[in-house]
Design a protein around this motif. Structure first.
Motif, PDB file in Angstrom:
ATOM      1  N   LEU A 136       0.844  -1.191   0.000  1.00 25.10           N
ATOM      2  CA  LEU A 136       0.000   0.000   0.000  1.00 25.10           C
ATOM      3  C   LEU A 136       0.878   1.240   0.000  1.00 25.10           C
ATOM      4  CD1 LEU A 136      -2.612  -0.923   2.779  1.00 25.10           C
ATOM      5  CD2 LEU A 136      -2.985  -1.024   0.307  1.00 25.10           C
ATOM      6  N   ALA A 137       0.377   2.321  -0.580  1.00 24.32           N
ATOM      7  CA  ALA A 137       1.082   3.604  -0.556  1.00 24.32           C
ATOM      8  C   ALA A 137       0.072   4.708  -0.305  1.00 24.32           C
ATOM      9  CB  ALA A 137       1.814   3.845  -1.872  1.00 24.32           C
ATOM     10  N   LEU A 138       0.496   5.710   0.468  1.00 23.82           N
ATOM     11  CA  LEU A 138      -0.405   6.794   0.855  1.00 23.82           C
ATOM     12  C   LEU A 138       0.343   8.114   0.769  1.00 23.82           C
ATOM     13  CD1 LEU A 138      -3.167   7.598   2.003  1.00 23.82           C
ATOM     14  CD2 LEU A 138      -2.295   7.072   4.281  1.00 23.82           C
ATOM     15  N   ARG A 139      -0.297   9.128   0.168  1.00 19.28           N
ATOM     16  CA  ARG A 139       0.310  10.438  -0.006  1.00 19.28           C
ATOM     17  C   ARG A 139      -0.347  11.480   0.883  1.00 19.28           C
ATOM     18  NH1 ARG A 139       3.919  10.849  -3.979  1.00 19.28           N
ATOM     19  NH2 ARG A 139       4.126   9.072  -5.394  1.00 19.28           N
ATOM     20  N   ALA A 140       0.395  12.545   1.160  1.00 20.33           N
ATOM     21  CA  ALA A 140      -0.063  13.604   2.053  1.00 20.33           C
ATOM     22  C   ALA A 140      -1.385  14.182   1.557  1.00 20.33           C
ATOM     23  CB  ALA A 140       0.991  14.696   2.160  1.00 20.33           C
ATOM     24  N   GLY A 141      -2.304  14.411   2.500  1.00 23.92           N
ATOM     25  CA  GLY A 141      -3.575  15.020   2.174  1.00 23.92           C
ATOM     26  C   GLY A 141      -4.528  14.131   1.408  1.00 23.92           C
ATOM     27  N   ARG A 142      -4.243  12.837   1.335  1.00 25.44           N
ATOM     28  CA  ARG A 142      -5.085  11.901   0.588  1.00 25.44           C
ATOM     29  C   ARG A 142      -5.641  10.839   1.532  1.00 25.44           C
ATOM     30  NH1 ARG A 142      -6.139  13.330  -4.625  1.00 25.44           N
ATOM     31  NH2 ARG A 142      -5.963  11.192  -5.402  1.00 25.44           N
ATOM     32  N   ARG A 194      -8.428  18.770   4.934  1.00 24.87           N
ATOM     33  CA  ARG A 194      -8.244  19.955   4.090  1.00 24.87           C
ATOM     34  C   ARG A 194      -7.374  21.005   4.786  1.00 24.87           C
ATOM     35  NH1 ARG A 194     -13.504  22.777   4.040  1.00 24.87           N
ATOM     36  NH2 ARG A 194     -12.621  23.549   5.999  1.00 24.87           N
ATOM     37  N   ASP A 195      -7.579  21.202   6.091  1.00 23.90           N
ATOM     38  CA  ASP A 195      -6.858  22.255   6.812  1.00 23.90           C
ATOM     39  C   ASP A 195      -5.449  21.843   7.211  1.00 23.90           C
ATOM     40  OD1 ASP A 195      -9.173  23.739   6.602  1.00 23.90           O
ATOM     41  OD2 ASP A 195      -9.861  23.296   8.644  1.00 23.90           O
ATOM     42  N   LEU A 196      -5.256  20.564   7.537  1.00 24.52           N
ATOM     43  CA  LEU A 196      -3.986  20.113   8.087  1.00 24.52           C
ATOM     44  C   LEU A 196      -3.119  19.354   7.086  1.00 24.52           C
ATOM     45  CD1 LEU A 196      -5.296  18.810  11.540  1.00 24.52           C
ATOM     46  CD2 LEU A 196      -4.359  21.073  11.008  1.00 24.52           C
ATOM     47  N   GLY A 197      -3.710  18.853   6.015  1.00 24.30           N
ATOM     48  CA  GLY A 197      -2.944  18.084   5.044  1.00 24.30           C
ATOM     49  C   GLY A 197      -2.583  16.693   5.519  1.00 24.30           C
ATOM     50  N   VAL A 198      -3.264  16.190   6.550  1.00 21.76           N
ATOM     51  CA  VAL A 198      -2.973  14.867   7.077  1.00 21.76           C
ATOM     52  C   VAL A 198      -3.527  13.802   6.130  1.00 21.76           C
ATOM     53  CG1 VAL A 198      -5.083  14.808   8.460  1.00 21.76           C
ATOM     54  CG2 VAL A 198      -3.130  13.422   9.151  1.00 21.76           C
ATOM     55  N   ALA A 199      -2.845  12.662   6.057  1.00 14.48           N
ATOM     56  CA  ALA A 199      -3.288  11.541   5.226  1.00 14.48           C
ATOM     57  C   ALA A 199      -4.053  10.548   6.092  1.00 14.48           C
ATOM     58  CB  ALA A 199      -2.096  10.860   4.573  1.00 14.48           C
ATOM     59  N   TYR A 200      -5.052   9.893   5.494  1.00 12.05           N
ATOM     60  CA  TYR A 200      -5.861   8.910   6.212  1.00 12.05           C
ATOM     61  C   TYR A 200      -5.743   7.540   5.559  1.00 12.05           C
ATOM     62  CZ  TYR A 200      -8.473  12.934   8.177  1.00 12.05           C
ATOM     63  OH  TYR A 200      -8.846  14.096   8.805  1.00 12.05           O
ATOM     64  N   LEU A 201      -5.535   6.517   6.389  1.00 10.20           N
ATOM     65  CA  LEU A 201      -5.789   5.135   5.986  1.00 10.20           C
ATOM     66  C   LEU A 201      -7.115   4.777   6.635  1.00 10.20           C
ATOM     67  CD1 LEU A 201      -5.021   2.472   4.653  1.00 10.20           C
ATOM     68  CD2 LEU A 201      -3.740   1.869   6.715  1.00 10.20           C
ATOM     69  N   VAL A 223     -15.384   9.371   1.432  1.00  9.84           N
ATOM     70  CA  VAL A 223     -14.179   9.972   2.011  1.00  9.84           C
ATOM     71  C   VAL A 223     -12.892   9.672   1.246  1.00  9.84           C
ATOM     72  CG1 VAL A 223     -15.205   9.887   4.314  1.00  9.84           C
ATOM     73  CG2 VAL A 223     -13.706   8.028   3.587  1.00  9.84           C
ATOM     74  N   SER A 224     -12.877   8.632   0.420  1.00 15.47           N
ATOM     75  CA  SER A 224     -11.610   8.134  -0.123  1.00 15.47           C
ATOM     76  C   SER A 224     -11.264   8.713  -1.486  1.00 15.47           C
ATOM     77  CB  SER A 224     -11.644   6.605  -0.219  1.00 15.47           C
ATOM     78  OG  SER A 224     -11.859   6.023   1.040  1.00 15.47           O
ATOM     79  N   HIS A 225      -9.965   8.911  -1.702  1.00 15.92           N
ATOM     80  CA  HIS A 225      -9.446   9.238  -3.028  1.00 15.92           C
ATOM     81  C   HIS A 225      -9.071   7.960  -3.784  1.00 15.92           C
ATOM     82  CE1 HIS A 225      -8.620  12.875  -0.554  1.00 15.92           C
ATOM     83  NE2 HIS A 225      -9.008  13.497  -1.648  1.00 15.92           N
ATOM     84  N   GLU A 226      -8.518   6.999  -3.037  1.00 18.85           N
ATOM     85  CA  GLU A 226      -8.149   5.700  -3.592  1.00 18.85           C
ATOM     86  C   GLU A 226      -8.701   4.609  -2.690  1.00 18.85           C
ATOM     87  OE1 GLU A 226      -3.895   5.953  -5.523  1.00 18.85           O
ATOM     88  OE2 GLU A 226      -3.915   7.066  -3.642  1.00 18.85           O
ATOM     89  N   ILE A 227      -8.855   3.409  -3.250  1.00 13.78           N
ATOM     90  CA  ILE A 227      -9.443   2.303  -2.497  1.00 13.78           C
ATOM     91  C   ILE A 227      -8.655   1.029  -2.784  1.00 13.78           C
ATOM     92  CG2 ILE A 227     -11.508   0.871  -2.190  1.00 13.78           C
ATOM     93  CD1 ILE A 227     -13.162   3.328  -3.033  1.00 13.78           C
ATOM     94  N   ALA A 228      -8.412   0.253  -1.724  1.00 17.88           N
ATOM     95  CA  ALA A 228      -7.828  -1.076  -1.864  1.00 17.88           C
ATOM     96  C   ALA A 228      -8.811  -2.084  -1.272  1.00 17.88           C
ATOM     97  CB  ALA A 228      -6.481  -1.162  -1.146  1.00 17.88           C
TER      98      ALA A 228
END
Length: 341
Positions: free
Chosen positions: A39-45, A204-211, A223-228
């Protein structure tokens, strides 16, 4: 191409538990809870991790934050390999990776005030003396709670408020990644929407990434930009939200999506429902080849002989672990019904 910073990458992540039996408790097998996840996760995603109960979603999330030690694999956080981090290196990892638990009541100490709960990570990391009280007030405001709530205890709050407290605590150290383990599954639908909207505003305000780990595909879509998609310890399909919801290529993903209620009235709500037959195989003795083949209507001899790699295949446009990806055409092994919502 997304050029934002990659904040988390796990490669070949696996967790196996020994199975012991007999009077001498000898090992007779092993449970393949997670078996080679990338898995890979980017900032704010936000990366949504979905699948049936028992597929390994929570175990994957807990290994990512090192609450569970992986049997194999590699964990890289903001360019640092933290797979075997110990001591000061592990404490530094805690600043970048935090976990929000499913049960907001069980994850909060009943003996501590809200202020002390949120301040605890600041104290552990030696950062409370430098404006800790002010930071707690800021965090309460960020999750839409009043400063006066800091003097109260967890049992005095509703489920949605308790989950907001847990989110505030997780954000105390300005992490790069939040692992959200079914964060709204224990809440009423209206409260779910409020918490999810708060999470989106914070991102949006903090740029934190979520799994974002969930079995609720409706929430994941929101909520998701990408899905696994996980099945029996492995990721079987991965792509953008549009890839998964509009162009799902793996039979398991198609079966999951067919069960999601659709709000359109009349004819617009008609669709084929794929009801899978048979039980999920045991993770102690998973099927050879493709692990989904025992419940798949597309299964052929090659599915038992060869495990399909997770790669981009012709006609899919995104990675899918299936020898025969493509539109759903249920045959043997499924029940197809036409539903009107």
């Amino acid at each position: 191409m997304d050029d934002t910073e990659e904040v988390l990458r796990v490669t070949g992540l696996a967790k196996h538990y020994p199975v012991r039996s007999g009077p001498l408790r000898r090992r007779t097998g092993r449970v393949h809870a997670v078996d080679g996840v990338d898995l890979a996760l980017r900032a704010g995603r936000t990366l949504g991790l979905v699948g049936e109960s028992g597929c390994g979603k929570t175990t994957t999330g807990r290994m990512a934050v090192r609450l569970l030690e992986p049997t194999a694999g590699k964990i890289v956080v903001a360019g640092r390999d933290v797979t075997r981090a110990r001591g000061a290196d592990l404490r530094a990892l805690r600043r970048d990776l935090q976990l929000v638990f499913q049960d907001p009541y069980a994850s909060l100490s009943p003996r501590m005030t809200v202020h002390d709960i949120i301040a605890e990570p600041l104290r552990v990391q030696g950062r409370y003396d430098d404006g800790g009280a002010k930071r707690v007030a800021e965090l309460l405001d960020m999750v839409r709670l009043a400063p006066a709530h800091a003097r109260r205890y967890a049992h005095e709050f509703s489920g949605g408020q308790r989950q907001r407290i847990g989110i505030a605590r997780a954000l105390a150290l300005d992490p790069k990644v939040l692992v959200l383990d079914e964060p709204v599954s224990a809440l009423d639908v209206s409260i779910q929407a409020q918490v999810v909207n708060t999470l989106r505003e914070l991102q949006r305000d903090l740029g934190v990434a979520y799994l974002f780990i969930s079995h609720d595909l409706s929430v994941v879509r929101h909520v998701s930009h990408e899905i696994a998609v996980m099945y029996l310890g492995k990721v079987v399909e991965r792509g953008t939200r549009e890839d998964i919801f509009r162009r799902a290529a793996h039979p398991y993903t198609q079966a999951l999506l067919s069960a999601v209620p659709r709000p359109e009235p009349g004819g617009a709500g008609r669709r084929d429902r794929i009801t899978l037959t048979g039980d999920v195989p045991s993770p102690v003795d998973p099927p050879s080849g493709c692990r989904f083949r025992t419940r798949c209507w597309k299964a052929r001899d090659v599915c038992a002989a060869e495990e399909p790699p997770l790669v981009v295949r012709e006609g899919s446009g995104h990675p899918v672990a299936c020898h025969f990806p493509g539109p759903a055409e249920p045959r043997t092994g499924t029940t197809t019904t036409k539903e009107t919502l």
